[in-house]
Scaffold this motif. Structure first.
Motif, mmCIF file in Angstrom:
data_model
loop_
_atom_site.group_PDB
_atom_site.id
_atom_site.type_symbol
_atom_site.label_atom_id
_atom_site.label_comp_id
_atom_site.label_asym_id
_atom_site.label_seq_id
_atom_site.Cartn_x
_atom_site.Cartn_y
_atom_site.Cartn_z
ATOM 1 N N LEU A 56 24.064 -34.584 -25.660
ATOM 2 C CA LEU A 56 23.716 -33.569 -26.652
ATOM 3 C C LEU A 56 24.670 -33.562 -27.852
ATOM 4 N N PRO A 57 25.996 -33.592 -27.661
ATOM 5 C CA PRO A 57 26.895 -33.601 -28.830
ATOM 6 C C PRO A 57 26.736 -34.855 -29.673
ATOM 7 N N ALA A 58 26.561 -36.001 -29.013
ATOM 8 C CA ALA A 58 26.364 -37.299 -29.674
ATOM 9 C C ALA A 58 25.925 -38.282 -28.606
ATOM 10 N N SER A 59 25.091 -39.215 -28.977
ATOM 11 C CA SER A 59 24.608 -40.191 -28.009
ATOM 12 C C SER A 59 25.767 -40.990 -27.421
ATOM 13 N N THR A 60 25.705 -41.214 -26.127
ATOM 14 C CA THR A 60 26.728 -42.032 -25.475
ATOM 15 C C THR A 60 26.261 -43.479 -25.287
ATOM 16 N N ARG A 61 25.112 -43.809 -25.820
ATOM 17 C CA ARG A 61 24.644 -45.199 -25.758
ATOM 18 C C ARG A 61 25.685 -46.129 -26.372
ATOM 19 N N GLY A 62 25.944 -47.219 -25.693
ATOM 20 C CA GLY A 62 26.890 -48.204 -26.207
ATOM 21 C C GLY A 62 28.251 -48.161 -25.560
ATOM 22 N N PHE A 63 28.513 -47.156 -24.726
ATOM 23 C CA PHE A 63 29.803 -47.115 -24.026
ATOM 24 C C PHE A 63 29.897 -48.283 -23.053
ATOM 25 N N ARG A 64 31.069 -48.908 -23.015
ATOM 26 C CA ARG A 64 31.328 -49.980 -22.060
ATOM 27 C C ARG A 64 32.761 -49.868 -21.551
ATOM 28 N N PHE A 65 32.941 -50.159 -20.270
ATOM 29 C CA PHE A 65 34.262 -50.172 -19.643
ATOM 30 C C PHE A 65 34.345 -51.434 -18.799
ATOM 31 N N THR A 66 35.303 -52.312 -19.135
ATOM 32 C CA THR A 66 35.418 -53.605 -18.461
ATOM 33 C C THR A 66 36.875 -53.891 -18.115
ATOM 34 N N ALA A 67 37.074 -54.888 -17.264
ATOM 35 C CA ALA A 67 38.420 -55.334 -16.904
ATOM 36 C C ALA A 67 38.427 -56.852 -16.838
ATOM 37 N N GLN A 68 39.407 -57.450 -17.501
ATOM 38 C CA GLN A 68 39.522 -58.903 -17.517
ATOM 39 C C GLN A 68 40.694 -59.326 -16.652
ATOM 40 N N GLY A 69 40.421 -60.142 -15.625
ATOM 41 C CA GLY A 69 41.463 -60.677 -14.772
ATOM 42 C C GLY A 69 41.727 -62.134 -15.078
ATOM 43 N N LEU A 70 42.447 -62.795 -14.212
ATOM 44 C CA LEU A 70 42.774 -64.197 -14.435
ATOM 45 C C LEU A 70 41.543 -65.088 -14.447
ATOM 46 N N GLU A 71 40.591 -64.768 -13.598
ATOM 47 C CA GLU A 71 39.460 -65.670 -13.428
ATOM 48 C C GLU A 71 38.119 -65.101 -13.864
ATOM 49 N N ARG A 72 38.011 -63.795 -13.976
ATOM 50 C CA ARG A 72 36.695 -63.238 -14.296
ATOM 51 C C ARG A 72 36.812 -61.855 -14.898
ATOM 52 N N THR A 73 35.658 -61.352 -15.364
ATOM 53 C CA THR A 73 35.567 -60.013 -15.932
ATOM 54 C C THR A 73 34.805 -59.108 -14.971
#
Length: 353
Positions: free
Chosen positions: A259-276
């Motif tokens: 309602l305050p603002a669209s949350t479309r597009g949020f992303r949370f990731t983690a990059q390790g030695l071999e993969r994401t």
């Protein structure tokens, strides 16, 4: 990655709501969400799943169930059942048996409104979840919009105010629910968090004043579960339903207050030695991990590890944090809206082991 905005947990005339499935589809189209999941009480309503279209827009409507023991007083331990494909209300007397039956049927189970307090002014009972011995459920309903309403209406006068100004209701998930979720996660249990509207569109009257509390369309603009898919929806209901439920099962989703603002597009990731890794995924801590979040607008971003805030970013649309510490990491984001700082985004965790 492809994002699908899902509003879930709602009721029709088949239980204690006022609208039809078509009314819900029409409201969802107007609100701009991509999918809705109807969950009537103790009845799996057949024949309504599919895509509903209006001009150049379409909405996917799925049907689950909210199961609870109707013989119990008060009627606590409500379970959202998604994707089981068969009626399971007969097992409501035992929450663990019900969860087991859902799992055996290939479905998902979420503890509905874990904290749902009584509201004496409106003669509403406490219907919180109280059997915390249960195991093997998919997740919990972290933010239930209707349960939160019960926390802000100590008098009928408060209720009348929020009936006419519903945008002032939502602040954040009930704190006790967040604490319980963090406690479960700290025990090594991959509990998926979802957000539900619990929409009923009930007509309430107080003297000469009558008001719908709250219309479906309003609810669909508020607390949603944003699901992240590897591929876009195909338009074929069975394949798309399978993809949505598979992503929910993995925790590839976040709770957004749109309602305050669209949350479309949020992303949370983690990059390790071999993969994401993505929300819901696990990653080894060895060699270090870079956590990153991107938001659709500036906000206050909080990174939490094992339920404790480890770093805060003010008025930022992104964050980066490098760590070698194992733990359960998640994001909360807050926006100023109607004079108060309100919860905006609650990510599912990334598990760094």
């Amino acid at each position: 990655m492809h994002e699908v905005v899902v509003n879930l947990h709602m009721h029709t005339r088949y239980s204690d709501g006022t609208g039809t499935h078509r009314d819900i589809a029409k409201a969802a189209l107007a609100a701009g969400v991509d999918a809705v999941i109807v969950t009537d009480h103790n009845v799996l309503v057949q024949g309504f799943e599919g895509y509903y279209k209006e001009k150049n827009k379409k909405i996917m409507l799925l049907v689950g169930e909210e199961v609870h023991d109707q013989a119990r007083d008060p009627q606590k331990n409500h379970l959202l059942v998604l994707g089981a494909g068969r009626e399971l209300a007969a097992f409501a007397e035992s929450p663990q048996l019900l969860i087991n039956q859902v799992r055996d049927a290939g479905g998902l189970s979420f503890l509905a409104h874990p904290d749902d307090p009584e509201t004496p002014a409106f003669k509403e009972l406490d219907i919180s979840w109280d059997d915390w011995s249960v195991q093997n459920y998919t997740g919990i309903e972290l933010w239930n919009a209707l349960s939160e309403l019960k926390t802000v209406v100590p008098t009928k006068l408060h209720g009348a105010f929020y009936a006419f100004f519903p945008s002032f209701v939502a602040h954040q998930p009930i704190p006790a629910t967040i604490e319980r979720w963090d406690e479960l996660l700290s025990q090594g249990r991959p509990v998926v968090a979802i957000g539900g509207s619990d929409a009923h569109a009930l007509l309430m009257s107080m003297g000469p004043i009558s008001r719908v509390i709250f219309p479906y369309e309003f609810h669909f603009r508020t607390v949603n579960t944003h699901v992240i898919l590897d591929d876009p929806l195909s338009g074929e209901i069975h394949a798309d339903k399978k993809a949505i439920y598979a992503a929910l099962a993995e925790g590839h989703c976040f709770v957004g207050y749109d309602l305050p603002a669209s949350t479309r597009g949020f992303r949370f990731t983690a990059q390790g030695l071999e993969r994401t890794a993505f929300m819901g995924d696990e990653l080894p801590a060895k060699g270090g991990v870079t956590l990153q979040a991107k938001l659709p607008a500036d906000a206050e971003i909080r990174l939490l590890k094992d339920g404790e805030v480890v770093q805060t970013w003010k008025k930022s649309a992104s964050m980066t944090h490098i760590t070698t510490d194992a733990g359960v990491y998640r994001i909360e984001a807050y926006l100023k809206y109607l004079g108060k700082l309100r919860g905006w985004i609650y990510s599912n965790p990334i598990y760094v082991r």
